[in-house]
Structures are given as C-alpha cells and as structure tokens.
Motif scaffolding. Structure first.
Motif, PDB file in Angstrom:
ATOM      1  N   THR A   6       0.855  -1.186   0.000  1.00 27.20           N
ATOM      2  CA  THR A   6       0.000   0.000   0.000  1.00 27.20           C
ATOM      3  C   THR A   6       0.892   1.237   0.000  1.00 27.20           C
ATOM      4  OG1 THR A   6      -1.691  -1.187   1.247  1.00 27.20           O
ATOM      5  CG2 THR A   6      -1.844   1.209   1.205  1.00 27.20           C
ATOM      6  N   LEU A   7       0.583   2.180  -0.864  1.00 23.32           N
ATOM      7  CA  LEU A   7       1.367   3.408  -1.005  1.00 23.32           C
ATOM      8  C   LEU A   7       0.532   4.580  -0.512  1.00 23.32           C
ATOM      9  CD1 LEU A   7       2.617   2.755  -4.664  1.00 23.32           C
ATOM     10  CD2 LEU A   7       3.697   2.032  -2.526  1.00 23.32           C
ATOM     11  N   VAL A   8       1.078   5.335   0.420  1.00 21.10           N
ATOM     12  CA  VAL A   8       0.278   6.415   1.011  1.00 21.10           C
ATOM     13  C   VAL A   8       1.181   7.587   1.395  1.00 21.10           C
ATOM     14  CG1 VAL A   8       0.404   5.284   3.264  1.00 21.10           C
ATOM     15  CG2 VAL A   8      -1.375   6.988   2.854  1.00 21.10           C
ATOM     16  N   ASN A   9       0.701   8.800   1.154  1.00 24.96           N
ATOM     17  CA  ASN A   9       1.431  10.001   1.556  1.00 24.96           C
ATOM     18  C   ASN A   9       1.053  10.373   2.982  1.00 24.96           C
ATOM     19  OD1 ASN A   9       2.709  10.237  -0.886  1.00 24.96           O
ATOM     20  ND2 ASN A   9       1.282  11.729  -1.726  1.00 24.96           N
ATOM     21  N   ALA A  10       2.049  10.550   3.826  1.00 27.28           N
ATOM     22  CA  ALA A  10       1.826  10.843   5.242  1.00 27.28           C
ATOM     23  C   ALA A  10       2.191  12.289   5.560  1.00 27.28           C
ATOM     24  CB  ALA A  10       2.657   9.905   6.108  1.00 27.28           C
ATOM     25  N   PHE A  11       1.467  12.859   6.524  1.00 28.13           N
ATOM     26  CA  PHE A  11       1.635  14.255   6.950  1.00 28.13           C
ATOM     27  C   PHE A  11       1.250  15.215   5.822  1.00 28.13           C
ATOM     28  CE2 PHE A  11       4.843  12.170   9.811  1.00 28.13           C
ATOM     29  CZ  PHE A  11       4.163  12.388  10.995  1.00 28.13           C
ATOM     30  N   THR A  12       0.158  14.914   5.142  1.00 24.55           N
ATOM     31  CA  THR A  12      -0.292  15.777   4.053  1.00 24.55           C
ATOM     32  C   THR A  12      -0.863  17.085   4.599  1.00 24.55           C
ATOM     33  OG1 THR A  12      -2.405  14.592   4.095  1.00 24.55           O
ATOM     34  CG2 THR A  12      -0.782  13.898   2.446  1.00 24.55           C
ATOM     35  N   ALA A  13      -0.886  18.086   3.720  1.00 27.25           N
ATOM     36  CA  ALA A  13      -1.491  19.378   4.037  1.00 27.25           C
ATOM     37  C   ALA A  13      -2.742  19.521   3.176  1.00 27.25           C
ATOM     38  CB  ALA A  13      -0.503  20.516   3.748  1.00 27.25           C
ATOM     39  N   ASN A  14      -3.919  19.383   3.792  1.00 28.92           N
ATOM     40  CA  ASN A  14      -5.197  19.430   3.073  1.00 28.92           C
ATOM     41  C   ASN A  14      -5.237  18.410   1.937  1.00 28.92           C
ATOM     42  OD1 ASN A  14      -6.190  21.620   4.665  1.00 28.92           O
ATOM     43  ND2 ASN A  14      -4.953  23.031   3.445  1.00 28.92           N
ATOM     44  N   GLY A  17       0.679  17.023  -0.865  1.00 30.08           N
ATOM     45  CA  GLY A  17       2.035  16.958  -0.331  1.00 30.08           C
ATOM     46  C   GLY A  17       2.243  15.701   0.478  1.00 30.08           C
ATOM     47  N   GLY A  18       2.995  15.831   1.554  1.00 31.17           N
ATOM     48  CA  GLY A  18       3.269  14.689   2.403  1.00 31.17           C
ATOM     49  C   GLY A  18       4.483  13.910   1.958  1.00 31.17           C
ATOM     50  N   ASN A  19       4.796  12.867   2.723  1.00 35.91           N
ATOM     51  CA  ASN A  19       5.958  12.022   2.461  1.00 35.91           C
ATOM     52  C   ASN A  19       5.463  10.612   2.175  1.00 35.91           C
ATOM     53  OD1 ASN A  19       8.549  11.052   2.262  1.00 35.91           O
ATOM     54  ND2 ASN A  19       9.017  11.180   4.426  1.00 35.91           N
ATOM     55  N   PRO A  20       5.751  10.059   1.004  1.00 38.47           N
ATOM     56  CA  PRO A  20       5.221   8.729   0.674  1.00 38.47           C
ATOM     57  C   PRO A  20       5.908   7.620   1.456  1.00 38.47           C
ATOM     58  CG  PRO A  20       6.650   9.503  -1.084  1.00 38.47           C
ATOM     59  CD  PRO A  20       6.506  10.641  -0.106  1.00 38.47           C
ATOM     60  N   ALA A  21       5.120   6.640   1.861  1.00 38.81           N
ATOM     61  CA  ALA A  21       5.631   5.447   2.535  1.00 38.81           C
ATOM     62  C   ALA A  21       4.933   4.226   1.946  1.00 38.81           C
ATOM     63  CB  ALA A  21       5.372   5.512   4.036  1.00 38.81           C
ATOM     64  N   GLY A  22       5.636   3.104   1.972  1.00 36.61           N
ATOM     65  CA  GLY A  22       5.026   1.834   1.619  1.00 36.61           C
ATOM     66  C   GLY A  22       4.598   1.107   2.879  1.00 36.61           C
ATOM     67  N   VAL A  23       3.520   0.349   2.797  1.00 32.21           N
ATOM     68  CA  VAL A  23       3.050  -0.449   3.933  1.00 32.21           C
ATOM     69  C   VAL A  23       2.733  -1.860   3.438  1.00 32.21           C
ATOM     70  CG1 VAL A  23       1.361  -0.676   5.792  1.00 32.21           C
ATOM     71  CG2 VAL A  23       2.024   1.615   4.993  1.00 32.21           C
ATOM     72  N   GLY A  43      11.119   1.920  -3.292  1.00 34.02           N
ATOM     73  CA  GLY A  43      11.946   3.086  -3.580  1.00 34.02           C
ATOM     74  C   GLY A  43      11.670   4.319  -2.745  1.00 34.02           C
ATOM     75  N   TYR A  44      10.776   4.204  -1.760  1.00 30.14           N
ATOM     76  CA  TYR A  44      10.500   5.347  -0.891  1.00 30.14           C
ATOM     77  C   TYR A  44      11.527   5.406   0.240  1.00 30.14           C
ATOM     78  CZ  TYR A  44       5.880   5.770  -3.095  1.00 30.14           C
ATOM     79  OH  TYR A  44       4.845   5.939  -3.983  1.00 30.14           O
ATOM     80  N   ILE A 215      18.476   8.620   1.790  1.00 30.64           N
ATOM     81  CA  ILE A 215      17.472   9.686   1.741  1.00 30.64           C
ATOM     82  C   ILE A 215      18.188  11.026   1.595  1.00 30.64           C
ATOM     83  CG2 ILE A 215      15.500  10.732   2.907  1.00 30.64           C
ATOM     84  CD1 ILE A 215      15.427   8.123   4.649  1.00 30.64           C
ATOM     85  N   SER A 216      18.283  11.511   0.373  1.00 27.05           N
ATOM     86  CA  SER A 216      18.951  12.797   0.162  1.00 27.05           C
ATOM     87  C   SER A 216      18.208  13.904   0.910  1.00 27.05           C
ATOM     88  CB  SER A 216      19.015  13.109  -1.331  1.00 27.05           C
ATOM     89  OG  SER A 216      19.646  14.353  -1.549  1.00 27.05           O
ATOM     90  N   GLU A 217      16.884  13.915   0.747  1.00 23.58           N
ATOM     91  CA  GLU A 217      16.030  14.820   1.517  1.00 23.58           C
ATOM     92  C   GLU A 217      14.636  14.229   1.529  1.00 23.58           C
ATOM     93  OE1 GLU A 217      14.568  19.506   1.826  1.00 23.58           O
ATOM     94  OE2 GLU A 217      15.973  18.910   0.252  1.00 23.58           O
ATOM     95  N   GLU A 218      13.926  14.390   2.642  1.00 21.94           N
ATOM     96  CA  GLU A 218      12.542  13.916   2.671  1.00 21.94           C
ATOM     97  C   GLU A 218      11.618  15.032   3.128  1.00 21.94           C
ATOM     98  OE1 GLU A 218      11.828  10.480   5.025  1.00 21.94           O
ATOM     99  OE2 GLU A 218      12.526  11.379   6.888  1.00 21.94           O
TER     100      GLU A 218
END
Length: 286
Positions: A6-14, A17-23, A43-44, A215-218
């Motif tokens: 499962t692919l989901v963006n975490a800490f989104t703004a409305n 955005g957010g940071n993608p993570a796999g679950v 690759g996340y 992680i160059s930058e997240e």
C-alpha cells in the motif's frame, strides 16, 4: 510470491504533499532480506512491515532502501491511517512494537493519527564550526541563532540545526559530506529548521537530510519532529504544542503537529500527529 504494497502520503497538508511510505501487511513470514528487497523495489524513504505480536496490537518494522531502522514516524502514520481507512481497525488507541520499544498510537475520529515517541535523549552536541563545514553556512551565521546544535533522539538520533530566517531554502546539501559526518558520529541525519515569527500558524519550517540511509532529503520526518519539539521545549518558551512545515524546498509541503508534556522542566510525554492522503497499491514479485 506476489507482495501487495500500500502506497500512502503521510503528513499531508489538506490532502496534498506529504511524504510517501510503503506499507506491507501480513509480513510475519518475510525475512529481513526480503523486506529490504521490497523496500528497495518500492523506492521510498521508508516502507513499514506489519506483523502479529503476542503482547502489542501489532509489530511494525521499518526499512529504508539501504537498511532497517528502529522507528519511522511517517511510515507509522501511513500504517495506522491505512488500517483505519480500510476498516481493519476503528478509532481508538493501539500499541505497536518497534525496535524503539512499545509505542502507543491514537486514531482520532476525524482520521488524524497521533503517535507516542520515546522520551528524549540528548546524545551529543556539535560546534557551529563543525556543522558549518558540512552544510555550507558560515559558522557566524549559525551562531547568530544563539541556539545549540544537539543530537536528540525520540526513537532515532538526528542533529537539530537551527538557522536564521531566510537561510533554510538556500541550503544545497552535499550528500557525501552529510553521510560521512553521520556515519562518523552514528546519527541518522540532519534536521535543519528556521523559526517562524510569533503569531504564525507554524512554529518552524524544516528540512531533513539523511543520505547515509539513502534519503537525500525527505518532505516529512515524524521522528525528527518529536525530537525538535523536545529541543524547543528545552531552549525556548514557545508552549507545548507545535506545528511544523516541511518539504517546502521540494515543492511537497507537509504539516506535522507535535506536543510535549513536562514536569519540572523534564519532558514526560512526546506526541507527533498528522493526516494522510489518498491510498494506492503496487505489487512486487519476490
């Protein structure tokens, strides 16, 4: 063997955005080598693997594309938010077993996930000169903040680096320099921040660099946000509730809330929370 991720963006703004993570759910039979292979295929910055546990509600392990890490805030958010959205769990309080310990996670009725983190450990501190050479900002400019540069862990050790307003977005990270420094000092990465003016809806804007772990930058870092909240509670009178913006320099803005409780100036509780965006799925063949 086909593995559903499962692919989901975490800490989104409305919702954006957010940071993608796999679950990955039902990960009980996966070896560490298989988990690393899956994380590399996703690759996340991190992928979470959820298994059964005899004591806790779930056991969750976290892998970057290079190695396992003890804890990951945005992947925790992604994991519990996904379970809530899929109807696997309801709003309420749960306990996850991680390599950083047993940690509580609360799912609020509106879908916000708030996670407990370890109490802070101040592990090390560095001179302005030492950090100046790595991030390319003159030591006198770093010193002008009148704030220390400290390694703090609420699950993972990150270097808290304050910079004056206007300098954050100008940083051009040198992955090799940062990775070499982090390897030498046994830290995960650099969490660089600039404070907003009082009255703003945000406490600080942040950037996080962890090239030692691929992680160059997240764009959102939950563990470092807990550490930053503890740092601010220690050094500045800003109250106990914080809102951090991250990912602006990546055109992927994220919003992270954090709070601390203190007793006689000692932090007794650390919480980090946020929302996720839409959920997607991919399949990986092992």
């Amino acid at each position: 063997m086909n593995i559903e991720v499962t692919l989901v963006n975490a800490f989104t703004a409305n919702g954006k955005g957010g940071n993608p993570a796999g679950v990955v759910f039902n990960a009980d039979q996966l070896s560490d080598a298989q988990k690393l292979k899956i994380a590399q295929a996703v690759g996340y910055s991190e992928t979470a693997f959820v298994s059964q546990d005899d004591e806790a509600d779930f056991e969750v392990s976290f892998f970057t594309t290079t190695a396992e890490v003890d804890f990951c805030g945005h992947a925790t958010l992604a994991t519990f938010s996904t379970m809530y959205q899929k109807g696997m769990i309801t709003a309420g309080s749960y306990v996850q077993r991680t390599k950083a310990g047993l940690l509580s996670v609360l799912i609020e009725p509106n879908g916000k996930v708030v996670m407990d983190q370890q109490l802070p450990q101040i592990i090390d501190c560095f001179s302005y000169q030492a950090i100046s050479r790595v991030i390319g900002i003159e030591s006198r400019i770093l010193e002008s903040t009148q704030l220390p540069i400290e390694v703090i862990s609420t699950g993972l050790p990150d270097v808290m680096i304050p910079v004056p307003s206007g300098y954050l977005d100008a940083i051009k990270p040198d992955d090799k320099l940062i990775a070499d420094f982090c390897k030498k000092h046994q830290v995960i990465g650099f969490h660089v921040f600039e404070l907003y003016e009082q009255g703003s809806k945000f406490t600080a804007s942040c950037r996080n660099f962890a090239p030692l772990f691929g992680i160059s930058e997240e764009s959102a870092t939950g563990s470092a946000s807990g550490a930053l909240a503890c740092y601010l509670a220690e050094h500045l009178a800003l109250g106990n509730d914080y809102v951090f913006e991250q990912g602006r320099a990546m055109n992927c803005t994220s919003i992270i809330t954090a709070s601390v409780k203190t007793d006689n100036s000692r932090v007794t509780e650390v919480k980090v929370g946020g929302f996720t965006g839409s959920v997607d799925t991919m399949f990986i063949t092992l």
